[in-house]
Design a protein around this motif. Structure first.
Motif, short mmCIF file in Angstrom:
data_model
loop_
_atom_site.label_atom_id
_atom_site.label_comp_id
_atom_site.label_asym_id
_atom_site.label_seq_id
_atom_site.Cartn_x
_atom_site.Cartn_y
_atom_site.Cartn_z
N PHE A 128 0.90 -1.27 0.06
CA PHE A 128 0.50 0.38 -0.28
C PHE A 128 0.50 1.15 0.05
O PHE A 128 0.37 2.44 -0.85
CB PHE A 128 -1.13 0.25 1.35
CG PHE A 128 -2.36 -0.88 1.24
CD1 PHE A 128 -2.92 -0.63 0.71
CD2 PHE A 128 -1.77 -2.37 1.71
CE1 PHE A 128 -3.92 -1.69 0.23
CE2 PHE A 128 -2.85 -3.09 1.95
CZ PHE A 128 -4.22 -2.91 0.93
N ALA A 129 1.87 1.14 1.06
CA ALA A 129 2.72 2.66 1.08
C ALA A 129 3.71 2.14 0.84
O ALA A 129 4.42 0.84 1.10
CB ALA A 129 1.95 3.09 2.29
N THR A 130 4.63 3.23 1.23
CA THR A 130 6.01 2.67 0.72
C THR A 130 7.42 2.91 2.45
O THR A 130 6.56 3.33 3.02
CB THR A 130 7.20 4.58 0.13
OG1 THR A 130 6.98 5.59 0.76
CG2 THR A 130 6.48 4.63 -1.26
N ILE A 131 8.40 1.83 1.79
CA ILE A 131 8.92 1.07 3.24
C ILE A 131 10.53 1.48 2.59
O ILE A 131 11.13 1.14 1.41
CB ILE A 131 8.79 0.31 3.98
CG1 ILE A 131 6.87 0.08 4.31
CG2 ILE A 131 9.55 -0.64 4.49
CD1 ILE A 131 6.59 -1.74 4.61
N GLY A 200 -2.47 8.10 0.88
CA GLY A 200 -3.83 7.40 0.95
C GLY A 200 -4.18 6.14 0.88
O GLY A 200 -4.93 5.95 1.68
N PRO A 201 -3.35 4.91 0.10
CA PRO A 201 -2.72 3.92 0.56
C PRO A 201 -3.16 3.77 1.83
O PRO A 201 -3.06 2.74 2.45
CB PRO A 201 -2.53 3.38 -0.73
CG PRO A 201 -2.16 4.40 -1.56
CD PRO A 201 -2.75 5.26 -0.96
N ARG A 202 -1.88 4.53 2.69
CA ARG A 202 -1.64 3.60 4.00
C ARG A 202 -2.16 4.50 5.06
O ARG A 202 -2.95 3.60 5.90
CB ARG A 202 -0.23 5.21 4.69
CG ARG A 202 0.54 4.63 5.37
CD ARG A 202 1.62 5.62 6.06
NE ARG A 202 2.15 5.55 5.20
CZ ARG A 202 3.29 4.95 5.19
NH1 ARG A 202 3.80 4.36 5.77
NH2 ARG A 202 4.28 5.16 4.29
N ILE A 203 -3.64 5.22 4.95
CA ILE A 203 -5.08 5.56 5.22
C ILE A 203 -5.49 4.05 4.91
O ILE A 203 -6.62 3.59 6.04
CB ILE A 203 -5.88 7.15 5.39
CG1 ILE A 203 -5.03 8.00 5.00
CG2 ILE A 203 -6.87 6.56 5.56
CD1 ILE A 203 -5.15 9.22 4.63
N VAL A 204 -5.81 3.76 4.15
CA VAL A 204 -6.59 2.18 3.79
C VAL A 204 -5.91 1.16 4.40
O VAL A 204 -6.73 0.48 4.82
CB VAL A 204 -6.72 2.61 1.90
CG1 VAL A 204 -7.23 0.79 1.74
CG2 VAL A 204 -7.36 3.03 1.62
N HIS A 205 -5.06 0.73 4.45
CA HIS A 205 -4.15 0.10 4.94
C HIS A 205 -4.48 0.29 6.57
O HIS A 205 -4.54 -0.49 7.36
CB HIS A 205 -2.67 0.05 4.73
CG HIS A 205 -2.05 -1.02 5.90
ND1 HIS A 205 -1.36 -0.93 7.02
CD2 HIS A 205 -1.78 -2.50 5.21
CE1 HIS A 205 -1.38 -2.46 7.21
NE2 HIS A 205 -1.04 -2.46 5.57
N ASP A 217 2.92 2.04 10.76
CA ASP A 217 4.59 3.12 10.41
C ASP A 217 3.61 4.43 9.87
O ASP A 217 4.83 4.73 8.97
CB ASP A 217 5.03 2.07 8.94
CG ASP A 217 6.38 2.97 9.33
OD1 ASP A 217 6.82 3.39 10.70
OD2 ASP A 217 7.31 3.05 7.90
N TRP A 218 3.25 5.14 10.57
CA TRP A 218 3.08 5.82 10.76
C TRP A 218 4.15 7.44 11.37
O TRP A 218 4.58 8.84 10.67
CB TRP A 218 1.59 6.79 11.58
CG TRP A 218 0.58 6.31 10.73
CD1 TRP A 218 -0.19 5.28 11.76
CD2 TRP A 218 -0.51 6.42 9.64
NE1 TRP A 218 -0.87 5.14 10.60
CE2 TRP A 218 -1.54 5.51 9.41
CE3 TRP A 218 -0.07 7.72 9.11
CZ2 TRP A 218 -2.40 5.79 8.61
CZ3 TRP A 218 -1.26 8.15 7.85
CH2 TRP A 218 -2.28 7.25 7.29
#
Length: 243
Positions: A128-131, A200-205, A217-218
């Motif tokens: 979903f989000a970058t790491i 956006g995808p981090r919120i969804v996750h 991982d906020w």
């Protein structure tokens, strides 16, 4: 071109949703168990995101110009001085990114469930989000700044060649540019280069009941937002000084 406010909002929602659907989808395809594309690698992910940019920008183009990225919107506003519709662009992009991530999750719902039940479940946030591969927020920030400069400065320069915009070739070139950035500069952080694409995808996750999802991982989430915005601002400054 002066697009109507309503068209901008709808266009950016649709275009960014397509972008994120392709992008989150290709990462799920490569990383999750029981996917036919499993383990096909970073080159496939980079092309998936690039094709997502192409599809999203071409779709949104007639309605909004197809920014589908707050960093691009910021760079264009700084270069041209027109800020009136920036909030509309950004709102549409964030909503579209959330929608696209939800659609990608639904498309791979069986794979997410199978992943959680497997003997070696894969972490889901990276879909979903970058790491970052090496967690060093300052260095990660610099990477995102540089990668976004490499996106926004060429986009602003492409605008000087009228034929590219008229023919529609510019959007295809930008899509290939995103692939190139992914292959060249995406390794350290996963190359957000787009605050909405990451946030956006981090919120969804965070919100969806994804099996075995782990942390969202906020603590790191500011890097793929601030980095691209700084990169866009620097790119706009370089453009105004050089061109």
């Amino acid at each position: 071109m002066d697009y109507p406010t309503g068209d901008i909002f709808i266009g950016e929602i649709i275009g960014t949703a397509i972008l994120v659907l392709f992008g989150v989808g290709v990462v799920a395809a490569v990383t999750l168990h029981h996917s036919k594309a499993r383990a096909s690698g970073w080159v496939v992910i980079s092309f998936g995101w690039g094709f997502g940019v192409m599809a999203g920008a071409y779709t949104a183009g007639p309605l909004s110009g197809g920014h589908i990225n707050p960093a691009v919107t910021l760079g264009i506003a700084l270069q041209g001085g027109d800020w009136d519709k920036v909030p509309v662009y950004v709102a549409g992009q964030l909503i579209g990114a959330i929608l696209g991530a939800v659609l990608a999750y639904l498309a791979y719902l069986a794979q997410y469930r199978a992943n959680a039940e497997s003997e070696n479940p894969q972490p889901t946030l990276g879909g979903f989000a970058t790491i970052p591969e090496i967690r060093s927020p300052l260095i990660n920030l610099v990477t995102e700044v540089i990668a976004t400069m490499a996106l926004v400065l060429p986009i602003l320069a492409f605008g000087l060649t009228e034929g590219l915009g008229v023919s529609g070739t510019q959007t295809l070139i930008v899509a290939l540019l995103v692939v190139g950035i992914g292959l060249s500069l995406g390794g350290p952080t996963g190359y957000a280069i787009n605050p909405a694409r990451d946030l956006g995808p981090r919120i969804v996750h965070q919100l969806l009941p994804i099996p075995n999802k782990g942390t969202s991982d906020w603590a790191y989430s500011w890097v793929p937002v601030v980095g691209p915005l700084l990169g866009a601002a620097i790119a706009a400054g370089v453009f105004k000084a050089a061109f």
